[in-house]
Design a protein around this motif. Structure first.
Motif, PDB file in Angstrom:
ATOM      1  N   PHE A 172     -13.057 -16.438   7.093  1.00 15.84           N
ATOM      2  CA  PHE A 172     -13.359 -16.132   5.703  1.00 15.84           C
ATOM      3  C   PHE A 172     -12.145 -15.602   4.947  1.00 15.84           C
ATOM      4  N   PHE A 173     -11.343 -14.810   5.647  1.00 16.65           N
ATOM      5  CA  PHE A 173     -10.159 -14.261   4.997  1.00 16.65           C
ATOM      6  C   PHE A 173      -8.942 -14.515   5.872  1.00 16.65           C
ATOM      7  N   PHE A 260     -19.514 -20.709   9.293  1.00 17.04           N
ATOM      8  CA  PHE A 260     -18.154 -21.147   9.633  1.00 17.04           C
ATOM      9  C   PHE A 260     -17.842 -22.518   9.069  1.00 17.04           C
ATOM     10  N   ILE A 261     -18.798 -23.433   9.285  1.00 10.51           N
ATOM     11  CA  ILE A 261     -18.542 -24.829   8.959  1.00 10.51           C
ATOM     12  C   ILE A 261     -18.210 -25.022   7.486  1.00 10.51           C
ATOM     13  N   LEU A 262     -18.683 -24.117   6.625  1.00  7.48           N
ATOM     14  CA  LEU A 262     -18.422 -24.249   5.200  1.00  7.48           C
ATOM     15  C   LEU A 262     -17.028 -23.768   4.820  1.00  7.48           C
ATOM     16  N   TYR A 263     -16.391 -23.041   5.708  1.00  3.60           N
ATOM     17  CA  TYR A 263     -15.114 -22.419   5.344  1.00  3.60           C
ATOM     18  C   TYR A 263     -13.914 -22.911   6.151  1.00  3.60           C
TER      19      TYR A 263
ATOM     20  N   ASP B  55     -33.045 -29.146   1.512  1.00  2.00           N
ATOM     21  CA  ASP B  55     -32.076 -28.970   0.428  1.00  2.00           C
ATOM     22  C   ASP B  55     -30.794 -28.467   1.047  1.00  2.00           C
ATOM     23  N   MET B  56     -29.691 -28.913   0.544  1.00  2.00           N
ATOM     24  CA  MET B  56     -28.417 -28.366   1.009  1.00  2.00           C
ATOM     25  C   MET B  56     -27.616 -27.964  -0.211  1.00  2.00           C
ATOM     26  N   VAL B  57     -27.382 -26.680  -0.333  1.00  2.00           N
ATOM     27  CA  VAL B  57     -26.659 -26.177  -1.498  1.00  2.00           C
ATOM     28  C   VAL B  57     -25.321 -25.610  -1.048  1.00  2.00           C
ATOM     29  N   PHE B  58     -24.263 -26.081  -1.650  1.00  2.00           N
ATOM     30  CA  PHE B  58     -22.944 -25.520  -1.367  1.00  2.00           C
ATOM     31  C   PHE B  58     -22.553 -24.634  -2.527  1.00  2.00           C
ATOM     32  N   ASN B  59     -21.962 -23.503  -2.192  1.00  2.00           N
ATOM     33  CA  ASN B  59     -21.454 -22.634  -3.236  1.00  2.00           C
ATOM     34  C   ASN B  59     -20.014 -23.020  -3.512  1.00  2.00           C
ATOM     35  N   MET B  60     -19.800 -23.686  -4.643  1.00  2.00           N
ATOM     36  CA  MET B  60     -18.466 -24.230  -4.903  1.00  2.00           C
ATOM     37  C   MET B  60     -17.459 -23.130  -5.167  1.00  2.00           C
TER      38      MET B  60
END
Lengths: 264, 292
Positions: A172-173, A260-263, B55-60
């Protein structure tokens, strides 16, 4: 139950494959190969002994051994946490595509560094041999060395906790990566690795109680250098610090790992 | 991310049904997205994959925040949780055992996101996804390869990551090498391989096992014509001989029509059409022609 066993078996296979990979990559194509893991701490020790013995006239018996015990143990923690910290970021392509137990990546680094640490123990053996052969030395190696696996268990648990924590935060950081470098440097000097404990001011001596590395290094010197039996208090202190670190790391990691996968 | 698989061998069908019901209770409520992986296949359940209202929401706004400084600035300015992007909206999909299901859609329509949710690497924001059976994702071939290692070493490394056991790999090592047709180059580091050769190894590792569910994402577009054909044959073999359920994503609409029986058309994160492969592919290509 059987399912659990099968999962553990698979995780163990992944862990061993990753360790094998790291080991091969580290030592491939260097002429001295594994020998470097022995030579490196030895050469470092020689430099440090030369520097500190001539610059400061500390009265530390068996200074070379005193020094190498502290530094290789500290280096183990520093190396495993540093490589563990970036392990999740480095495994990004995998995490994005395959469902895999993510704790394996930081844990693998801790195991791999333990392997390197074990190899560098040969350097300690060499230093011990040289010291014992010196007719004027009073060093005696006792059976207390048998406590070493217990110490390694504590230190491994401690490093694993830190690696889990740092690897999760680093996702994250990214600043964490830079900060940790500075922090380990400060930690090196805040732990009596090169200098004797008595040299510290009294308030620093009491502050040392809260430094886990101080206890681990003490433990190591007790069993190898001084031939003391580590008493129950020291054992409990070491175990408690390891458990706190591991529990905290695991807690933070499992709370954050979904994201994790989003970052990465 | 995935809770430990909720199946224990030796459960009766009733007990399993109870477990399954327990697994999908989170479904529908906001913020309780779940993906359940069940390792061993439960024969009493006709569905291999059950996606319900995902639903899949990404926080841009969150995406580019990589430093503490940026983070605190955003917190102070209260900009942290602003822009949201809905990659998938209300997707429901039921795939029966043995179905060969195609997913079509333009770039960025959410196909890969859906596959990632099904493969269990991504957790849906809302809704549930229940998997019944072992799953082999071919989402991107060779994800776990290390290019400094030889092919032989990579087969073991990648195999372990895909969840194979050591004995299984040892037993099937020859089959993998045979299928990839790369016996002469086994001990060469992977970085010296062409991308087509890497894809061959990856495909043969991934399909050496007979999975209950196979996820194929654009993988057949790599490799030469002969190898593409070989891959397609292997997939067909898995379908016809082993009753494998296949999820197939491709931009090659004729290929989807040829391989699949049913299809789903995803458009801007929403389900546009679901039906037989023929109908969906026709509607899709018709739509493409009109727009293009």
């Amino acid at each position: 139950m059987r399912q659990l066993f099968a999962t553990a078996q698979k995780d163990f296979f992944i862990l061993s494959s990753l360790v094998t990979k790291d080991f091969k990559l580290k030592y491939r194509r260097s002429i001295l190969g594994v020998l470097w893991s022995v030579l490196n701490p030895l050469l470092m020790m020689l430099v440090l002994t030369a520097v500190f013995n001539f610059m400061f006239k500390w009265n530390v018996p068996h200074y070379s051994l005193y020094l190498i015990l502290g530094t290789i143990l500290f280096n183990y923690v520093a190396a495993s946490t540093t490589s563990g910290m970036t392990s999740i970021i480095d495994a990004a392509p995998l995490i994005k595509k395959i469902r895999v137990n993510k704790t394996l990546f930081p844990l693998e680094k801790v195991v791999f560094e333990l392997l390197n640490f074990s190899i560098s123990l040969v350097a300690v053996v060499i230093v011990v041999a040289v010291t014992v052969l010196d007719p004027e030395s009073t060093l005696e190696i006792t059976a207390k060395v048998a406590f070493l696996p217990l110490l390694l268990f504590y230190v491994m648990l401690f490093s694993a906790g830190l690696s889990l924590l740092l690897s999760a935060l680093a996702v994250f950081f990214r600043d964490v990566i830079h900060l940790w470098g500075v922090f380990t440097l400060a930690w090196t000097y805040a732990t009596p690795l090169f200098y004797p404990f008595d040299m510290l001011d009294s308030w620093m001596q009491s502050a040392m109680r809260f430094n886990p590395m101080y206890h681990y290094v003490c433990y190591f010197r007790n069993i190898v250098l001084y031939g003391y039996t580590p008493d129950l208090t020291l054992n409990l202190q070491c175990l408690a610090m390891a458990l706190v670190s591991f529990a905290l790391g695991l807690f933070v990691f499992s709370r954050l790992q979904k994201k994790f996968i989003l970052y990465v | 991310m995935i809770k430990p698989a909720k199946t224990a061998p030796g459960l009766t069908a009733d007990e399993q049904a109870l477990l399954d019901a327990a697994c999908s209770t989170g479904h529908g409520r906001p913020g309780t997205g779940t993906t359940q992986g069940v390792r061993s296949r439960d024969l009493s359940n006709p569905f291999a994959i059950k996606v319900a209202g995902v639903d899949m929401v990404f926080n841009m706004a969150n995406e580019q925040l990589n430093s503490l400084k940026e983070y605190f600035i955003k917190v102070v300015r209260r900009e942290l949780f602003f822009k949201e992007f809905c990659a998938l909206q209300g997707i429901s999909l039921e795939v029966r055992h043995g179905d060969v299901f195609g997913i079509v859609g333009t770039n960025g329509s959410g196909k890969s996101t859906l596959l990632k949710i099904i493969a269990g690497v991504l957790e849906p924001t809302r809704g549930s996804c229940v998997i019944n059976g072992s799953i082999a994702p071919l989402i991107e071939l060779g994800a776990g390869f290390d290019h400094e290692l030889s092919a032989r070493e990579n087969i073991y490394l990648n195999g372990s990551l895909l969840g194979y056991s050591k004995s299984f790999l040892r037993e099937h090592f020859d089959a993998i090498v045979e299928f990839a047709e790369l016996r002469d180059f086994l001990d060469l580091p992977l970085k010296n391989y062409s991308s087509g050769m890497v894809a061959r190894i990856a495909f043969s590792i991934a399909t050496v096992i007979v999975p209950d569910i196979l996820i194929v994402d654009e993988t057949l577009s790599v490799g030469d014509m002969f190898f593409q054909e070989k891959c397609e044959n292997r997939i067909n073999e898995l379908i016809s001989d082993h009753g494998t359920t296949v999820l197939f994503v491709s931009h090659d609409i004729t290929q989807v029509e040829r391989i699949c029986k049913k299809a789903l058309w995803v458009d801007k994160g929403k389900c546009r059409m679901i039906g037989t492969a023929k109908q969906v592919c026709e509607a899709y290509s018709h739509h493409q022609e009109r727009d293009g």
